[in-house]
Design an enzyme around this catalytic site. Sequence first.
Site, mmCIF file in Angstrom:
data_model
loop_
_atom_site.group_PDB
_atom_site.id
_atom_site.type_symbol
_atom_site.label_atom_id
_atom_site.label_comp_id
_atom_site.label_asym_id
_atom_site.label_seq_id
_atom_site.Cartn_x
_atom_site.Cartn_y
_atom_site.Cartn_z
ATOM 1 N N GLU A 32 0.923 -1.362 0.042
ATOM 2 C CA GLU A 32 0.097 0.084 0.000
ATOM 3 C C GLU A 32 0.927 1.235 -0.143
ATOM 4 O O GLU A 32 1.869 1.242 0.867
ATOM 5 C CB GLU A 32 -0.899 -0.119 0.987
ATOM 6 C CG GLU A 32 -1.779 1.212 1.151
ATOM 7 C CD GLU A 32 -2.693 1.219 2.381
ATOM 8 O OE1 GLU A 32 -2.742 0.450 3.118
ATOM 9 O OE2 GLU A 32 -3.518 2.392 2.567
ATOM 10 N N ARG A 258 5.482 -13.125 9.558
ATOM 11 C CA ARG A 258 6.091 -11.773 9.456
ATOM 12 C C ARG A 258 7.282 -11.836 10.101
ATOM 13 O O ARG A 258 7.488 -12.541 10.989
ATOM 14 C CB ARG A 258 5.256 -10.727 10.284
ATOM 15 C CG ARG A 258 3.821 -10.316 9.771
ATOM 16 C CD ARG A 258 3.364 -9.184 10.432
ATOM 17 N NE ARG A 258 3.826 -7.960 10.289
ATOM 18 C CZ ARG A 258 3.136 -7.007 9.453
ATOM 19 N NH1 ARG A 258 2.162 -7.583 8.586
ATOM 20 N NH2 ARG A 258 3.584 -5.956 9.069
ATOM 21 N N LYS A 268 4.708 0.870 9.351
ATOM 22 C CA LYS A 268 4.641 2.113 8.560
ATOM 23 C C LYS A 268 4.182 3.207 9.473
ATOM 24 O O LYS A 268 4.495 4.252 9.179
ATOM 25 C CB LYS A 268 3.877 2.116 7.035
ATOM 26 C CG LYS A 268 4.722 1.217 6.136
ATOM 27 C CD LYS A 268 4.104 1.218 4.939
ATOM 28 C CE LYS A 268 3.005 0.010 4.988
ATOM 29 N NZ LYS A 268 2.430 0.028 3.511
HETATM 30 P P1 ATP Z 1 3.074 -2.256 7.944
HETATM 31 O O1 ATP Z 1 2.403 -3.153 9.136
HETATM 32 O O2 ATP Z 1 4.285 -1.809 7.964
HETATM 33 O O3 ATP Z 1 2.237 -1.224 7.713
HETATM 34 P P2 ATP Z 1 1.583 -3.665 5.978
HETATM 35 O O4 ATP Z 1 1.570 -5.084 5.847
HETATM 36 O O5 ATP Z 1 0.286 -2.880 6.199
HETATM 37 O O6 ATP Z 1 3.018 -3.230 6.689
HETATM 38 P P3 ATP Z 1 1.641 -3.485 3.209
HETATM 39 O O7 ATP Z 1 2.284 -2.322 2.141
HETATM 40 O O8 ATP Z 1 0.366 -3.923 3.174
HETATM 41 O O9 ATP Z 1 2.112 -2.954 4.576
HETATM 42 O O10 ATP Z 1 2.473 -4.806 2.778
HETATM 43 C C1 ATP Z 1 2.967 -5.087 1.409
HETATM 44 C C2 ATP Z 1 3.350 -6.546 1.678
HETATM 45 O O11 ATP Z 1 4.472 -6.706 2.643
HETATM 46 C C3 ATP Z 1 2.143 -7.302 2.271
HETATM 47 O O12 ATP Z 1 2.148 -8.650 1.505
HETATM 48 C C4 ATP Z 1 2.668 -7.608 3.666
HETATM 49 O O13 ATP Z 1 2.385 -8.974 3.840
HETATM 50 C C5 ATP Z 1 4.243 -7.594 3.542
HETATM 51 N N1 ATP Z 1 4.681 -7.322 4.863
HETATM 52 C C6 ATP Z 1 4.655 -6.554 5.490
HETATM 53 N N2 ATP Z 1 5.399 -6.194 6.521
HETATM 54 C C7 ATP Z 1 6.056 -7.684 6.726
HETATM 55 C C8 ATP Z 1 6.836 -7.941 7.298
HETATM 56 N N3 ATP Z 1 7.223 -7.767 8.555
HETATM 57 N N4 ATP Z 1 7.378 -9.285 7.205
HETATM 58 C C9 ATP Z 1 7.117 -10.049 6.106
HETATM 59 N N5 ATP Z 1 6.165 -9.269 5.158
HETATM 60 C C10 ATP Z 1 5.418 -8.413 5.340
HETATM 61 MG MG MG Z 2 -1.442 -3.713 4.732
#
Ligand code: ATP
Ligand code: MG
Length: 555
Positions: A32, A258, A268
């Site tokens: 995102e 994760r 983020k």
């Molecule tokens: P955040 O929790 O930092 O806001 P998010 O999951 O909301 O992260 P996205 O932009 O939706 O952020 O993530 C894009 C991809 O990265 C998704 O498929 C998510 O599962 C993966 N991702 C995010 N954080 C991690 C992590 N700590 N380990 C592995 N994959 C991750």
């Molecule tokens: Mg997300």
Amino acid sequence: MTDKPSNFLATIIEDDLASGKHKSIHTRFPPEPNGYLHIGHAKSICVNFGLAKQFGGSCNLRFDDTNPEKEEQQYINSIQEDVRWLGFEWQGEPKYASDYFQQLYDWALLLIENGDAYVCELTPEQMREYRGTLTEPGKNSPYRQRRVAENLDLFQRMKSGEFADGSMVLRAKIDMASPNINMRDPILYRIRKKTHHQTGDQWCIYPSYDYTHGQSDALEGITHSICTLEFEDHKPLYEWLLSKLPVPCQPKQYEFARLNVNYTVTSKRKLKKLVDEGVVNGWDDPRMPTIAGMRRRGVPAVALRTFAEMVGTSRAGGVVDLGMLEYAIREELNQNAPRAMAVLRPLEVVISNRPDDWQEQLSVSNHPQRPELGERKVAISQRLYIDQNDFNTDNSLSRKKFKRLVPGDYVRLRGGYIIKAESFTQDANGQVSQIVASLVEGSLGTDVEGVKPRGVIHWVCANSCIDAEIRLYDRLFNHETPDKGGDDFLQHVNPSSLQLVSTAKLEASLAQAAPETVFQFEREGYFVADRYLHQSDKPLFNMTIGLRDVWQSKA
Ligand code: ATP
Ligand code: MG
């Protein structure tokens, strides 16, 4: 196929290819665009792009841009830059979930027509109340029985902007008694009168993540939709939607744990807070666990990829020690970073047995274990600088304890001569201000009978060296789980995570360093020429990492 260590996802893909279920695989990385990518995303990128590469398939980059309130073009740009820098290339143009808004809307009409969705006017509070809890079933919304025609009419009018934000939503009609809360008539569309970075003011209703994700996967022909475990409970909804719509293919969702790293926050929202509150100097501050920050810090992309391999991919969560990343960085830099000399706390040495116009060019190896990296010329003259820490006035210190310079004893200058400290002067505070030393004749590159240097120290030539600013970094947090206590993670910020050194003297060749080149400054650590601020007439280096793991020994 490369011989990467296998993980459960690789095994699933292998089976799918062997059984003929898929001829080739297609994955996607779906960020995102509401912040910069961090180390957790780096893991996800390595998994998604890595599996595609390993099995000769392809991977899309798709911006999951359904929430215009928090998204920005600068994040879209940084994400593309970060993925490429990590060493991956997506298939075709970057994709946007917003590319599918029209199709998603048309499919929403279809769901309504088939009695699978309805317009609901419960307030958010009522909605929560009707949803039930983990132990109690929910209750049906009074709007659930609306007729198809009325739903169609209301939904079209939602789209044309007749209703206020939050006044109604479109919901899937599934099962308010489902043990899985995600199946209790989840929201498919919200009204949000907000300009979107891609679609402008074309839409004032936006699809939810759950409604968007699987359909986007299907439209792109994704075979394996890999996500993190928090989406496991959404999988039944993912599959329900795919089963209700005339999608072109049936992608399958797989989850892995994760990546969590100690001494680090990977959210983020929290990283944005560090930026917004000025705790760090932007998303790419070298202390940030963002990809852009690590890049600016001098972390090689290959070290991040190695780290992603080392931590493995499984469904079992856990916290990885930051030391593991640091290990990967040191291993890579130790092998590949050229050596150079820099004196951070200069102390002048005058050679007594050379005239003041004496100058020689020494050839010094760029990497002691890798002759193929060549040699460079390093000037030496009558005046030198060594590090203050490499001289001690106490000559009773044992050779074993202090392998550096003391009055009356010898030390070798790295790549140069052996010198002997003859005398020193101190300033009014007792601080040593100058050393007078003699140079041992015939000691360049060879031992000299009867002369036993205590050790080897680094140095620079005072006539030709250049002044530089050096930024030393330490871990951003001094707590192992900085965000465990919720939002007070800011109280665990390490107050000395950035230290400016303005006195440093570097060997002259470093003025020509290309931005982003990492060097091992002999006996100090690894330092990178700043990506943006380093200039030949105003050198600026960031410390990537020290030579040894000081945190292990602190513990
Ligand atoms: P955040 O929790 O930092 O806001 P998010 O999951 O909301 O992260 P996205 O932009 O939706 O952020 O993530 C894009 C991809 O990265 C998704 O498929 C998510 O599962 C993966 N991702 C995010 N954080 C991690 C992590 N700590 N380990 C592995 N994959 C991750
Ligand atoms: Mg997300």
